[in-house]
Write a protein that holds these residues in place. Sequence first.
Motif, PDB file in Angstrom:
ATOM      1  N   ASP A 150       0.835  -1.213   0.000  1.00 38.48           N
ATOM      2  CA  ASP A 150       0.000   0.000   0.000  1.00 38.48           C
ATOM      3  C   ASP A 150       0.865   1.256   0.000  1.00 38.48           C
ATOM      4  O   ASP A 150       0.575   2.244   0.677  1.00 38.48           O
ATOM      5  CB  ASP A 150      -0.940   0.019   1.213  1.00 38.48           C
ATOM      6  CG  ASP A 150      -1.863  -1.187   1.241  1.00 38.48           C
ATOM      7  OD1 ASP A 150      -2.385  -1.555   0.172  1.00 38.48           O
ATOM      8  OD2 ASP A 150      -2.054  -1.759   2.321  1.00 38.48           O
ATOM      9  N   ALA A 151       1.920   1.200  -0.793  1.00 38.11           N
ATOM     10  CA  ALA A 151       2.911   2.277  -0.770  1.00 38.11           C
ATOM     11  C   ALA A 151       2.375   3.585  -1.342  1.00 38.11           C
ATOM     12  O   ALA A 151       1.629   3.591  -2.321  1.00 38.11           O
ATOM     13  CB  ALA A 151       4.136   1.852  -1.574  1.00 38.11           C
ATOM     14  N   ARG A 152       2.776   4.678  -0.724  1.00 38.38           N
ATOM     15  CA  ARG A 152       2.642   6.021  -1.298  1.00 38.38           C
ATOM     16  C   ARG A 152       3.943   6.739  -0.990  1.00 38.38           C
ATOM     17  O   ARG A 152       4.023   7.606  -0.140  1.00 38.38           O
ATOM     18  CB  ARG A 152       1.428   6.763  -0.735  1.00 38.38           C
ATOM     19  CG  ARG A 152       0.082   6.193  -1.191  1.00 38.38           C
ATOM     20  CD  ARG A 152      -1.094   7.032  -0.734  1.00 38.38           C
ATOM     21  NE  ARG A 152      -1.214   8.263  -1.519  1.00 38.38           N
ATOM     22  CZ  ARG A 152      -1.065   9.488  -1.016  1.00 38.38           C
ATOM     23  NH1 ARG A 152      -0.750   9.660   0.242  1.00 38.38           N
ATOM     24  NH2 ARG A 152      -1.215  10.540  -1.785  1.00 38.38           N
ATOM     25  N   ALA A 619       2.267  24.401  -5.666  1.00 36.75           N
ATOM     26  CA  ALA A 619       1.008  23.694  -5.881  1.00 36.75           C
ATOM     27  C   ALA A 619       1.214  22.425  -6.700  1.00 36.75           C
ATOM     28  O   ALA A 619       0.585  21.390  -6.427  1.00 36.75           O
ATOM     29  CB  ALA A 619       0.008  24.616  -6.568  1.00 36.75           C
ATOM     30  N   ALA A 620       2.095  22.487  -7.702  1.00 31.76           N
ATOM     31  CA  ALA A 620       2.332  21.317  -8.553  1.00 31.76           C
ATOM     32  C   ALA A 620       2.923  20.167  -7.745  1.00 31.76           C
ATOM     33  O   ALA A 620       2.530  19.000  -7.915  1.00 31.76           O
ATOM     34  CB  ALA A 620       3.256  21.689  -9.707  1.00 31.76           C
ATOM     35  N   VAL A 621       3.847  20.469  -6.853  1.00 27.30           N
ATOM     36  CA  VAL A 621       4.459  19.427  -6.024  1.00 27.30           C
ATOM     37  C   VAL A 621       3.393  18.782  -5.138  1.00 27.30           C
ATOM     38  O   VAL A 621       3.316  17.547  -5.019  1.00 27.30           O
ATOM     39  CB  VAL A 621       5.612  20.009  -5.184  1.00 27.30           C
ATOM     40  CG1 VAL A 621       6.098  18.986  -4.150  1.00 27.30           C
ATOM     41  CG2 VAL A 621       6.768  20.426  -6.083  1.00 27.30           C
ATOM     42  N   ARG A 622       2.554  19.585  -4.519  1.00 32.25           N
ATOM     43  CA  ARG A 622       1.502  19.042  -3.658  1.00 32.25           C
ATOM     44  C   ARG A 622       0.478  18.258  -4.479  1.00 32.25           C
ATOM     45  O   ARG A 622      -0.049  17.240  -4.012  1.00 32.25           O
ATOM     46  CB  ARG A 622       0.819  20.179  -2.894  1.00 32.25           C
ATOM     47  CG  ARG A 622       1.702  20.863  -1.865  1.00 32.25           C
ATOM     48  CD  ARG A 622       0.895  21.834  -1.013  1.00 32.25           C
ATOM     49  NE  ARG A 622      -0.123  21.118  -0.238  1.00 32.25           N
ATOM     50  CZ  ARG A 622      -1.137  21.727   0.378  1.00 32.25           C
ATOM     51  NH1 ARG A 622      -1.274  23.051   0.280  1.00 32.25           N
ATOM     52  NH2 ARG A 622      -2.017  21.031   1.057  1.00 32.25           N
ATOM     53  N   PHE A 623       0.195  18.716  -5.689  1.00 26.08           N
ATOM     54  CA  PHE A 623      -0.765  18.040  -6.570  1.00 26.08           C
ATOM     55  C   PHE A 623      -0.266  16.636  -6.907  1.00 26.08           C
ATOM     56  O   PHE A 623      -1.019  15.653  -6.829  1.00 26.08           O
ATOM     57  CB  PHE A 623      -0.927  18.874  -7.837  1.00 26.08           C
ATOM     58  CG  PHE A 623      -2.019  18.422  -8.768  1.00 26.08           C
ATOM     59  CD1 PHE A 623      -3.343  18.739  -8.525  1.00 26.08           C
ATOM     60  CD2 PHE A 623      -1.715  17.700  -9.916  1.00 26.08           C
ATOM     61  CE1 PHE A 623      -4.355  18.341  -9.397  1.00 26.08           C
ATOM     62  CE2 PHE A 623      -2.703  17.293 -10.792  1.00 26.08           C
ATOM     63  CZ  PHE A 623      -4.029  17.616 -10.528  1.00 26.08           C
ATOM     64  N   ILE A 624       1.000  16.522  -7.267  1.00 29.67           N
ATOM     65  CA  ILE A 624       1.589  15.217  -7.580  1.00 29.67           C
ATOM     66  C   ILE A 624       1.576  14.325  -6.339  1.00 29.67           C
ATOM     67  O   ILE A 624       1.325  13.116  -6.414  1.00 29.67           O
ATOM     68  CB  ILE A 624       3.022  15.388  -8.109  1.00 29.67           C
ATOM     69  CG1 ILE A 624       3.026  16.170  -9.429  1.00 29.67           C
ATOM     70  CG2 ILE A 624       3.697  14.026  -8.300  1.00 29.67           C
ATOM     71  CD1 ILE A 624       2.297  15.504 -10.557  1.00 29.67           C
ATOM     72  N   ALA A 625       1.815  14.934  -5.184  1.00 24.79           N
ATOM     73  CA  ALA A 625       1.854  14.159  -3.947  1.00 24.79           C
ATOM     74  C   ALA A 625       0.496  13.541  -3.623  1.00 24.79           C
ATOM     75  O   ALA A 625       0.427  12.492  -2.979  1.00 24.79           O
ATOM     76  CB  ALA A 625       2.309  15.045  -2.790  1.00 24.79           C
ATOM     77  N   LYS A 626      -0.594  14.156  -4.086  1.00 24.54           N
ATOM     78  CA  LYS A 626      -1.933  13.669  -3.753  1.00 24.54           C
ATOM     79  C   LYS A 626      -2.378  12.510  -4.642  1.00 24.54           C
ATOM     80  O   LYS A 626      -3.438  11.921  -4.393  1.00 24.54           O
ATOM     81  CB  LYS A 626      -2.934  14.827  -3.858  1.00 24.54           C
ATOM     82  CG  LYS A 626      -2.808  15.858  -2.746  1.00 24.54           C
ATOM     83  CD  LYS A 626      -3.765  17.020  -2.942  1.00 24.54           C
ATOM     84  CE  LYS A 626      -5.202  16.629  -2.588  1.00 24.54           C
ATOM     85  NZ  LYS A 626      -5.374  16.422  -1.135  1.00 24.54           N
ATOM     86  N   THR A 627      -1.641  12.184  -5.682  1.00 21.93           N
ATOM     87  CA  THR A 627      -2.011  11.050  -6.520  1.00 21.93           C
ATOM     88  C   THR A 627      -1.945   9.762  -5.710  1.00 21.93           C
ATOM     89  O   THR A 627      -1.245   9.678  -4.694  1.00 21.93           O
ATOM     90  CB  THR A 627      -1.081  10.933  -7.748  1.00 21.93           C
ATOM     91  OG1 THR A 627       0.268  10.759  -7.294  1.00 21.93           O
ATOM     92  CG2 THR A 627      -1.161  12.184  -8.620  1.00 21.93           C
ATOM     93  N   GLU A 628      -2.658   8.737  -6.192  1.00 17.71           N
ATOM     94  CA  GLU A 628      -2.689   7.459  -5.483  1.00 17.71           C
ATOM     95  C   GLU A 628      -1.599   6.506  -5.966  1.00 17.71           C
ATOM     96  O   GLU A 628      -1.600   5.329  -5.595  1.00 17.71           O
ATOM     97  CB  GLU A 628      -4.061   6.807  -5.660  1.00 17.71           C
ATOM     98  CG  GLU A 628      -5.188   7.587  -4.992  1.00 17.71           C
ATOM     99  CD  GLU A 628      -4.962   7.762  -3.492  1.00 17.71           C
ATOM    100  OE1 GLU A 628      -4.587   6.764  -2.839  1.00 17.71           O
ATOM    101  OE2 GLU A 628      -5.125   8.894  -3.003  1.00 17.71           O
ATOM    102  N   VAL A 629      -0.696   6.974  -6.809  1.00 16.41           N
ATOM    103  CA  VAL A 629       0.352   6.105  -7.348  1.00 16.41           C
ATOM    104  C   VAL A 629       1.309   5.694  -6.232  1.00 16.41           C
ATOM    105  O   VAL A 629       1.413   6.375  -5.205  1.00 16.41           O
ATOM    106  CB  VAL A 629       1.126   6.822  -8.481  1.00 16.41           C
ATOM    107  CG1 VAL A 629       0.188   7.241  -9.594  1.00 16.41           C
ATOM    108  CG2 VAL A 629       1.895   8.024  -7.943  1.00 16.41           C
ATOM    109  N   PRO A 630       2.043   4.592  -6.409  1.00 15.40           N
ATOM    110  CA  PRO A 630       2.933   4.127  -5.339  1.00 15.40           C
ATOM    111  C   PRO A 630       4.183   4.980  -5.142  1.00 15.40           C
ATOM    112  O   PRO A 630       4.800   4.912  -4.087  1.00 15.40           O
ATOM    113  CB  PRO A 630       3.303   2.710  -5.787  1.00 15.40           C
ATOM    114  CG  PRO A 630       3.114   2.711  -7.263  1.00 15.40           C
ATOM    115  CD  PRO A 630       1.963   3.629  -7.526  1.00 15.40           C
TER     116      PRO A 630
END
Length: 689
Positions: A150-152, A619-630
Amino acid sequence: MSDEVLRDLARRAGVAVEWQDYAGNSHVVSPPVLRRVLAALGLPADTGRELSASRRELSKRSSLADLPPLVTAVAGRPTRLDVGGNESQPAELVLERGETRQISLLPARGRLRIPAIAEIGYHRLRVEDREIVLAVSPARCRSIEDVVPDARLWGVAAQLYGLTHPGDVGIGDLGGAADLSRVAGQKGADAVALSPMHALYAADPEHFGPYAPSSRLFLNPLHAAPELVFGKAAYGDVLAQVPGAEPGPSNGLIDWPAASATKYAVLRRLFDNFLDSAEWDGPLGADFARFRANRGPLLYEHACFEALHAARMPKAEWRNWPLDLRDPRGAAVAFFAESQAEEVLFHQFLQWIADRSVEAAQLTARQSGMRIGLIGDLAVGMDPGGSHAWSRQSDILLGLTIGAPPDLLNPAGQNWGLTSFSPRAMEENGFAPFLATLRAAMRHVGGIRVDHAMGLARLWLIPEGADPADGAYLNYPVVDLLRLLALESVRHNVVVIGEDLGTVPEGFHDMLEQGGIHGMRVLWFERDGQAGFVPPRGWGSSAVAMTSTHDLPTVAGWWKGSDIDVRHEHGRLGEGVNPEEVRAQRDKDRPLLWHAFVRENVTEGPVPSPEETDRVVDAAVRFIAKTEVPLSLIPLEDFMGQEDQPNLPGTVTEHPNWRRRLQVPASDILLDETVARRVEAIAAERPRQ
């Protein structure tokens, strides 16, 4: 000799005789191009007699004697052989660990089938008077979820050559990577993805593009960090002995010829000292001897090539050398190697130092708390004038180069000037060149990124001297390659990322996902038609997410529009494209991106002006961080809010590709107030579990 017979031969050899462009238009490959591609595959078709002989060469296998030297299988699944049979056939299976089993090959729909084998590994199958390797792979590569369920996770992507640290002599090296990894790990990162470390040419420092290697089997000694092997004190003594070893003020760009000359002078002095020191007969000397023995003929041949290249004609590729020197195993090369034994040993020494530097940097990354550590980058091919092409000529599609057919941004197509393996040669040699390349890429790292991963399924190949549009797609044995990739991934405990951007064969994304290979999702391509940008929850759950890549605009550059100016200046906007129309479209896209950020609560307020890039990068860094990818990977250029991208595709010397040198030491980059704010934001969104 009819063209239809020629096309039939091409199809049977895996060459696509037709292809569709980006607009859906169909194109037929011309007979001359088909003949050139077939010739590189060892299937000449210039005359009726040659064509008939090549057709016989491709006749379907009908007996056990025709089996290739290596067959792949998946653990727990029966495997059909490409051999006819209606009766069972006794066979002996010798497992890699030594156990022997008696099995039967059973007929199934007119073909013999190997029963399911549970154990993964390279086993030996003996049947009649044949013995072949049976490579039994796991169903999937080692994935990020295997590392952390369940990595993030999050990590940093860095251009290795651009990192700075004391003693780097003007070119980023693995000492800088170790420094960056140590700090990043302490802040919660689990990975540092690096640009390719492949061997280039010691005697030609102007050939510095990391994606155009001389060999992917070995490393670029300029990235070696001797202090990680010999210690800082011993390395400092050597630096003091070499004039100019401490680089002066930088203009932000690497002077590859000057810096390379200095670094090799340092490495030469280190080598001379090593030969005359007590260490030669001590633990380090013994380790060097083991390294030479373990890497065997491939290392020796690479070292011979480097020595020959330097001694004979550094600017001339080996196909223009005297005829007797083109044979790596001929008498002339053997005489040269014997007469220049110390020079050959020096190039083996360089590879040893580079290899042990990667090992030490990965150890630092893991000790800092990273669960993955270094992610290496595997280039799609190699320079046809380089070490691998010279030493293993039968592996290579000599006379063909890799590229891409015409598309919207490159209406003339692309020719990358690289070559790759012949699929027929790979199968005939038991996939030895492919396996050697994978094993070299996976040494001492926690992950690899496979550049242009579509090359596992097909490559666009162009006859040398032809226009990029005058090429053809050549199919590769993708099922076998993916199985071998999975087997090596699990054996090396390495996760695999496949760069699957651009024109992708139908079903290829699914093949990657089923094989446990993580694809890539990049902010600029995650669009929902004209409606805007795809929200993080729509990015999927199996890929790696990035703000950008080395070939694409940085966040600050995209927002400001400086990428448009640079591409227009160098004629890379596309044929007939009006730059004002591109700028007008960007003016429409900025609010769409900002509104996507606002919807996800990663920022607020009105749309910033094109000059106000800081809040957009945040904002872009935080946006990428919110993705559900591992795994979310943020390039250093975006963490630092830089405008310039590392590489502008389609340019060579007219743009400073692969030359940008960071002005902040690698150990301090993530400590800068602005960068630290972004690091803390992504670490808070994706905390280490």
